[in-house]
Motif scaffolding. Structure first.
Motif, PDB file in Angstrom:
ATOM      1  N   VAL A 533       6.053 -10.522  13.940  1.00  0.00           N
ATOM      2  CA  VAL A 533       6.747 -11.783  13.721  1.00  0.00           C
ATOM      3  C   VAL A 533       6.513 -12.220  12.283  1.00  0.00           C
ATOM      4  O   VAL A 533       5.367 -12.314  11.835  1.00  0.00           O
ATOM      5  CB  VAL A 533       6.249 -12.880  14.685  1.00  0.00           C
ATOM      6  CG1 VAL A 533       7.017 -14.186  14.456  1.00  0.00           C
ATOM      7  CG2 VAL A 533       6.382 -12.440  16.136  1.00  0.00           C
ATOM      8  N   LEU A 534       7.600 -12.481  11.579  1.00  0.00           N
ATOM      9  CA  LEU A 534       7.539 -13.021  10.226  1.00  0.00           C
ATOM     10  C   LEU A 534       7.966 -14.482  10.263  1.00  0.00           C
ATOM     11  O   LEU A 534       8.851 -14.850  11.034  1.00  0.00           O
ATOM     12  CB  LEU A 534       8.465 -12.246   9.288  1.00  0.00           C
ATOM     13  CG  LEU A 534       8.311 -10.715   9.220  1.00  0.00           C
ATOM     14  CD1 LEU A 534       9.416 -10.126   8.361  1.00  0.00           C
ATOM     15  CD2 LEU A 534       6.951 -10.357   8.655  1.00  0.00           C
ATOM     16  N   TYR A 535       7.360 -15.287   9.427  1.00  0.00           N
ATOM     17  CA  TYR A 535       7.790 -16.678   9.286  1.00  0.00           C
ATOM     18  C   TYR A 535       8.801 -16.767   8.157  1.00  0.00           C
ATOM     19  O   TYR A 535       8.514 -16.393   7.019  1.00  0.00           O
ATOM     20  CB  TYR A 535       6.588 -17.587   9.007  1.00  0.00           C
ATOM     21  CG  TYR A 535       6.974 -18.986   8.574  1.00  0.00           C
ATOM     22  CD1 TYR A 535       7.829 -19.757   9.351  1.00  0.00           C
ATOM     23  CD2 TYR A 535       6.510 -19.529   7.381  1.00  0.00           C
ATOM     24  CE1 TYR A 535       8.196 -21.035   8.968  1.00  0.00           C
ATOM     25  CE2 TYR A 535       6.858 -20.809   6.979  1.00  0.00           C
ATOM     26  CZ  TYR A 535       7.706 -21.554   7.776  1.00  0.00           C
ATOM     27  OH  TYR A 535       8.079 -22.827   7.382  1.00  0.00           O
ATOM     28  N   SER A 536      10.003 -17.252   8.473  1.00  0.00           N
ATOM     29  CA  SER A 536      11.042 -17.410   7.462  1.00  0.00           C
ATOM     30  C   SER A 536      10.750 -18.679   6.676  1.00  0.00           C
ATOM     31  O   SER A 536      11.101 -19.783   7.095  1.00  0.00           O
ATOM     32  CB  SER A 536      12.416 -17.480   8.135  1.00  0.00           C
ATOM     33  OG  SER A 536      13.430 -17.557   7.175  1.00  0.00           O
ATOM     34  N   GLY A 555       3.656 -12.714   9.508  1.00  0.00           N
ATOM     35  CA  GLY A 555       3.957 -12.331   8.149  1.00  0.00           C
ATOM     36  C   GLY A 555       4.893 -13.355   7.523  1.00  0.00           C
ATOM     37  O   GLY A 555       5.175 -14.405   8.098  1.00  0.00           O
ATOM     38  N   ILE A 556       5.383 -13.046   6.338  1.00  0.00           N
ATOM     39  CA  ILE A 556       6.249 -13.976   5.610  1.00  0.00           C
ATOM     40  C   ILE A 556       7.542 -13.275   5.229  1.00  0.00           C
ATOM     41  O   ILE A 556       7.527 -12.168   4.680  1.00  0.00           O
ATOM     42  CB  ILE A 556       5.562 -14.499   4.331  1.00  0.00           C
ATOM     43  CG1 ILE A 556       4.335 -15.327   4.678  1.00  0.00           C
ATOM     44  CG2 ILE A 556       6.545 -15.321   3.494  1.00  0.00           C
ATOM     45  CD1 ILE A 556       4.632 -16.648   5.372  1.00  0.00           C
ATOM     46  N   GLU A 557       8.664 -13.938   5.520  1.00  0.00           N
ATOM     47  CA  GLU A 557       9.969 -13.490   5.037  1.00  0.00           C
ATOM     48  C   GLU A 557      10.456 -14.511   4.027  1.00  0.00           C
ATOM     49  O   GLU A 557      10.373 -15.724   4.251  1.00  0.00           O
ATOM     50  CB  GLU A 557      10.960 -13.390   6.201  1.00  0.00           C
ATOM     51  CG  GLU A 557      12.320 -12.794   5.818  1.00  0.00           C
ATOM     52  CD  GLU A 557      13.373 -13.860   5.532  1.00  0.00           C
ATOM     53  OE1 GLU A 557      14.438 -13.509   4.977  1.00  0.00           O
ATOM     54  OE2 GLU A 557      13.133 -15.050   5.844  1.00  0.00           O
ATOM     55  N   ASP A 578       3.132  -6.844   2.531  1.00  0.00           N
ATOM     56  CA  ASP A 578       3.139  -7.393   3.898  1.00  0.00           C
ATOM     57  C   ASP A 578       4.266  -8.397   4.111  1.00  0.00           C
ATOM     58  O   ASP A 578       4.364  -8.984   5.189  1.00  0.00           O
ATOM     59  CB  ASP A 578       1.804  -8.081   4.199  1.00  0.00           C
ATOM     60  CG  ASP A 578       0.638  -7.108   4.171  1.00  0.00           C
ATOM     61  OD1 ASP A 578       0.844  -5.930   4.532  1.00  0.00           O
ATOM     62  OD2 ASP A 578      -0.460  -7.521   3.785  1.00  0.00           O
ATOM     63  N   MET A 579       5.092  -8.595   3.098  1.00  0.00           N
ATOM     64  CA  MET A 579       6.180  -9.554   3.193  1.00  0.00           C
ATOM     65  C   MET A 579       7.517  -8.822   3.338  1.00  0.00           C
ATOM     66  O   MET A 579       7.566  -7.592   3.363  1.00  0.00           O
ATOM     67  CB  MET A 579       6.186 -10.448   1.951  1.00  0.00           C
ATOM     68  CG  MET A 579       4.889 -11.227   1.749  1.00  0.00           C
ATOM     69  SD  MET A 579       4.820 -12.073   0.153  1.00  0.00           S
ATOM     70  CE  MET A 579       6.124 -13.267   0.353  1.00  0.00           C
TER      71      MET A 579
END
Length: 865
Positions: A533-536, A555-557, A578-579
């Motif tokens: 799961v990435l955080y937008s 993670g980060i988007e 990691d992004m």
């Protein structure tokens, strides 16, 4: 001791119709029994007309649509379980419907033919046959002696050979005539009868249906046969409103309307009443009273020949969708004798009812009435072929009508002029002013309809204050129940005092509750079918939010290099690798710098590969594909389809693969994002099916990124997104993928929206005619979503949270724009200068989209932990 059963000569029948939502809930039955008993004890014989349990007809139709692949055993099991469960909830013997279910099984195993309209009608009729038998048993449980009445003995269709066989069985028409002998006979036999709606017989005695929503028509047709003066229709709403209250909470209840206006409202899209039901009511002078089953305290809408006409006035704004629009063009049609006759002969031959028509020298545009037509794809294809012999044909199936309905529209066009500005920058296919002067209708793209109705309602319908003989209370006023069951409190209610203290010395502020962010992250990480799961972060790039999300395991988007740098600077230990970087129409330099930083990159445009492919040589990338259609709470947040700027069309995938091979670019992942604020769990299932099919063509794909868009409820009574259903569907679909392929998602709103609130002090209040305003210390400079998207946010007076609302306000800000509106038609307590107002669900796309317009600083951001 029961009173003597009356005869038709001494009393009048009362027809009570209950919809599928009413009869499907055990808790509604005490209300139903009370109403039946009330009328029968007044000496009136009663017929209770019932619809199928909600959803049952849809299930039966799905069985028909599945054709030869339909599983009879599954259908029988589902219907049996549904009805037996309700029997048990009502305290009845679960075997009470076994005889009718056995008849259904015999029919399915024997004579049923999915291609026969006659057999389709018989199958669909079982929904009402089951519900009516259940209704008899439930009434008798409470001591109301009732008999079952076969509607086919009283309602007989009339047809002409010009109508198609399908229409004659599935959308039949009745012309009921008074039958005093039948009325007298039934009155002698029983005081209470229960009759299935929707069902009639043709002159040959075969089962036919009165079209979807036909139970209303059954009730008024039966009233005509029995000589009843009144039909009471009970459903999950108390009557007709000035707009659909599901989309316009400020919609006002219409207290009383005449037949002409009611017919127009129903025909143009009001869902509470079927338009065909008004024909026998009008012809026989039958009054219709509308009620909400579980709220007998609400005085609903009366449709009556005694309704006083109040002069020229718009009563409601309604919409219908989907509408099919047919455009015929040929320069040779000008002054061509018989052209229209030839065109309409095609429609007659295909049994299609034309709704609206507009003409010019070289074009004829018309719409098909969705309630009067069975216009499936084969019919439309045949229509196009036949009309194509006469002229150039274009058929658009995804349109909507938006109609202003009321008396004397022509005489008040000058007053409506300013309101029609809402159509600016909207494509209008047709404008039609009804010959009976009861509506002004616009045919537009379906995606614009909801927003146009909201805007027109605010402009045209009187504000929801007080009441008169036409307009009653608003939906919000009726259903705000401070004494009702208390839902789970949002975090800001439990931290009210803390929030008020935070506002000491401040005029406005965003406040974010970090525990709420962690809880959302935990729910997402519990999805078993999702590997990452990435955080937008475009939803909210506040450093504390970023740290909280990453520390929780996300993670980060990001969508810009500045976002990427913000994340790397804010979160210790976060690495560029990691992004995920997903730019859109960014400059070439930004792509080059992303490669230098080591940011995983998403490509969503062939231009990048065609012109800058050498910059990406040797890289592993994601391809963002456009699955072809988008979803979301507003057109501007739908990010798929031809009207969205994002993604590589599926038709260009082969070209993308060729370019990647030419530049030695490895396709590591596939990505799709359909929109924002989506509440349908199967949205991501469809994306996985589409991307999975593409991934099977590309050996190098390791990851399928389903994007974000996970919605959150705007209102307390809305159900949240069913992420368990989402997870289950994804788990089933991923079995079709190679085991090495991982699934990612990248939500933004879901993580932060409920965690944020915008607080602002009241600066002024104002009355302007019937409209009252509350002005706040900040407006669209802090929160532009209501102005930009028509977004709805709950608004409360935090200073007076324990006081019930008693006035309807528009909540506005200090920005010099008419669009600076934070909330329309909000029921709030009397508010005073200095009060602190709270706007909920503003953690996403609030501060992130703020500006310094008018050189007013947006609200500062604070966090709570």
């Amino acid at each position: 001791m029961n009173p003597q059963i009356p005869t038709a000569a001494t009393t009048h029948w009362r027809i009570l119709k209950f919809g599928g939502s009413s009869v499907a809930r055990a808790e509604n039955w005490p209300h139903i029994v009370a109403r039946v008993r009330e009328f029968s004890q007044q000496g009136q014989p009663v017929v209770v007309v019932v619809s199928a349990l909600r959803g049952v007809t849809d299930r039966l139709q799905a069985h028909i649509d599945d054709g030869a692949q339909a599983d009879n055993a599954v259908l029988l099991a589902e219907l049996g379980q549904r009805h037996r469960r309700l029997l048990e909830e009502c305290g009845l013997d679960p075997s009470a419907l076994d005889e009718t279910l056995a008849a259904l099984q015999t029919f399915l195993d024997g004579e049923y033919d999915s291609s026969s309209p006659a057999k389709q009608a018989q199958l669909l009729a079982f929904g009402e046959r089951l519900s009516s038998r259940l209704s008899v048993a439930r009434l008798e449980l409470d001591g109301v002696a009732a008999q079952w009445l076969d509607s086919r003995d009283l309602l007989v269709s009339f047809e002409t050979e010009s109508r198609s066989r399908r229409a004659r069985y599935l959308s039949a028409r009745c012309r009921p005539q008074s039958d005093p002998a039948k009325a007298k006979s039934l009155a002698k036999k029983s005081r209470v009868w229960v009759m299935p709606g929707f069902i009639a017989a043709n002159p040959g005695g075969e089962t036919v249906l009165l079209g979807r929503g036909g139970s209303d028509t059954s009730a008024t047709s039966l009233a005509a046969v029995l000589g009843a003066h009144t039909v009471d229709i009970f459903s999950d709403v108390p009557g007709l409103f000035s707009a659909d209250p599901r989309h316009v909470p400020g919609a006002r209840l219409l207290r009383q309307v005449g037949f002409r206006e009611a017919q127009e409202l129903a025909a143009m899209g009001a869902k509470a009443l079927h338009p065909a039901a008004l024909i026998p009511a009008h012809e026989h002078g039958i009054e219709i009273k509308m009620h909400q089953t579980d709220r007998p305290d609400i005085e609903g809408t009366r449709i009556t020949p005694a309704a006083r006409e109040h002069g020229a006035q718009v009563k409601a704004i309604v919409q219908r969708k989907p509408i099919t629009l047919v455009s015929l063009e040929d320069i040779g049609m000008w002054q061509q004798v018989g052209f229209l006759a030839a065109v309409f002969e095609v429609f007659r031959r295909l049994d299609l009812s034309v709704d609206q028509v507009s003409t010019s020298e070289s074009n004829v545009t018309l719409t098909l009435d969705p309630d009067a037509n069975v216009a499936d794809r084969p019919v439309l294809e045949e229509l196009a072929r036949e009309l194509g012999k006469l002229c150039k044909v274009e058929i658009l199936s995804d349109c909507a009508t938006v109609s202003l309905v009321g008396l004397g529209i022509r005489t008040i066009l000058h007053r409506l002029g300013p309101a029609l500005e809402v159509f600016e920058q909207r494509r209008i296919f047709q404008v039609s002013q009804a010959a009976n002067d009861l509506n002004l209708t616009f045919v537009v793209e379906s995606r614009h309809a909801d927003r146009l109705v909201q805007q027109l309602h605010q402009q045209v319908i009187p504000g929801g204050v007080g009441g008169d003989s036409v307009f009653g209370p608003t939906w919000e006023q009726l259903f705000r129940n401070d004494a009702g069951p208390v839902a789970t409190k949002p975090w800001w209610q439990t931290r009210r005092e803390e929030l008020i203290k935070l506002m000491d010395g401040r005029e406005c502020a965003y406040v974010y509750d970090l525990p709420s962010v962690r809880a959302a992250c935990e729910r997402l990480l519990s999805l078993g079918a999702v590997d990452r799961v990435l955080y937008s972060m475009k939803a909210n790039p506040h450093p504390e939010i970023l740290r909280t999300a990453v520390n929780a395991g996300l993670g980060i988007e990001c969508v810009s290099l500045n976002e990427a740098r913000r994340a790397l600077d804010s979160v210790n230990g976060l690495a560029a690798g990691d992004m995920l970087f997903t730019p859109n129409f960014a400059g070439r330099a930004e792509y080059r710098q992303a490669v230098e930083l080591g940011l995983p990159l998403t490509i969503d445009n062939l231009y990048v590969l065609e012109h800058w492919g050498s910059d990406l040589a040797g890289q592993s990338v994601f391809l963002r594909l456009d699955p072809g259609s988008g979803l979301g709470h507003h057109k501007l947040v739908r990010t798929a389809g031809s009207h969205a700027k994002f993604g590589i069309p599926l038709s260009e995938l082969d070209r993308a693969l060729t370019l990647c091979r030419a530049h030695d670019i490895r396709i590591r992942g596939l990505h799709a994002h359909t929109g924002s604020g989506i509440m349908h769990a199967d949205n991501w299932h469809r994306s996985l099916e589409t991307l999975g099919e593409a991934a099977r063509r590309i050996d190098s794909v390791e990851i399928i990124n389903l994007g974000g868009g996970l919605g959150v409820p705007d209102r307390a009574d809305e159900l949240p997104l069913d992420i368990a259903a989402m997870d289950g569907g994804l788990a089933q679909l991923r079995k079709q993928l190679p085991s090495s392929v991982r699934i990612w998602i990248e939500p933004g709103r879901y993580v932060v929206s409920p965690a944020g609130v915008l607080l602002a002090r009241v600066t002024q209040t104002k009355g302007k005619g019937d409209v009252r305003y509350i002005g706040l210390a900040t407006g669209m400079n802090s929160l532009i979503r209501p102005a930009l998207y028509g977004a709805w946010h709950e608004i409360v007076n935090l200073s007076r949270l324990d006081e019930g609302g008693n006035r309807v306000y528009n909540v506005v800000g200090p920005i010099c724009e008419s669009g600076d509106i934070l909330g329309l038609d909000r029921l709030l307590p009397d508010s005073r200068e200095g009060d602190i107002m709270l706007i909920a669900n503003t953690g996403a796309y609030g501060a992130a989209m703020a500006s310094h317009y008018n050189l007013r600083a947006p609200a500062p951001e604070l966090t709570l932990d």
